[in-house]
Design a protein around this motif. Structure first.
Motif: not given
Length: 282
Positions: A71, A81, A90, A94
């Motif tokens: 990340q 990500a 993550p 994202p």
């Protein structure tokens, strides 16, 4: 004279690749990459790293999520990500995810619908993926590479006798806060001069070290030494020991083993000696 002619040809190739890597994007004009080294093969040339002072002083936070997923959080709070597969999630939703089509641990065709930008490392028409877009404060581009066909039915791995699938993988490059961050994806072959020219300068390199389904440890070590990034982040271990990779690059790189999964870095805080940074979980 022959050496000079070769250098001139490489320079022209770099220029052409830079033009190719900066196509028109939606609602944007062509974007110039700060990381493409237009004359990196010329002797005696020192490349300047430039950008607004506020960007240079800003930090990027990088977190190891799992497998090949890192990340990246930018100063403007864009969350990226890499090699997103929907399984290694993550910590934050994202804004952008990148994928390659190696197998299910590197991509998903059903990403979270809240993700605004889903970038495939392949093109559905069988050609090369071409990405050059700005999201917030980050410019994202890719360099296509070939990939071996996956072998199903009799053991795990790739069939070395099968023909390579052209442009089946992408090296994604993220340019933010004056930094050039590259993720090699599921790289299956050595990089030639055209790849090196298209990649340009990388301050941070994310490199697979599985020594089996991607390129060998020897091959990845050669690429790592050639790119000579300030920070090298191993990934995609598949249980393989890190020691051989570390030993192969130890003459040119320091090693920094950290107990945490995240760190923040700016252009000014890059280590003076190129360093392999091994985060918790790798």
């Amino acid at each position: 004279m022959p050496r000079l002619s070769a250098l001139i040809l490489r320079l022209l190739l770099s220029v052409l690749l830079a033009i190719w890597m900066a196509p028109q994007t939606n609602a944007q004009e062509r974007i110039a990459s700060e990381c493409l080294a237009m004359a990196q093969t010329l002797p005696g040339v020192v490349f300047a790293r430039y950008g607004p002072a506020s960007d240079k002083a800003s930090s990027v936070t990088i977190t190891y999520v799992g497998h090949s997923t890192y990340q990246i959080e930018t100063p403007a709070d864009v969350v990226i990500a890499t090699d997103y597969n929907g399984y290694y999630r993550p910590p934050r939703l994202p804004t952008v995810v990148t994928m390659n089509r190696a197998h299910t641990t590197h991509y998903t065709l059903n990403p979270d619908p809240r993700i605004k930008h889903v970038l495939h490392g392949w093109a559905d028409d069988g050609g090369a993926a071409k990405h050059a877009l700005t999201v917030g404060d980050v410019f994202i581009r890719n360099v296509p590479t070939d990939i071996r066909n996956f072998r199903y039915g009799y053991g795990y791995g790739y069939d070395p006798s099968a023909p390579m699938q052209k442009d089946g993988n992408s090296i994604f490059i993220f340019e933010v806060a004056g930094l050039c961050i590259g993720h090699l994806g599921h790289l299956h072959h050595k990089l030639d001069e055209s790849h090196i020219a298209a990649i340009g300068r990388l301050d941070i390199l994310m490199v697979p070290v599985d020594d089996s389904v991607t390129l060998s440890i020897e091959g990845m070590s050669e690429i790592t030494k050639r790119l000579r990034s300030s920070i090298v982040l191993p990934m995609h271990r598949l249980g393989t020991p890190l020691q051989e990779f570390v030993q192969r690059v130890s003459g040119q790189f320091a090693v920094d083993v950290r107990p945490e999964r995240s760190f923040s870095v700016s252009l000014e805080s890059l280590p003076k000696t190129p360093t392999v940074v091994i985060l918790d979980g790798v």
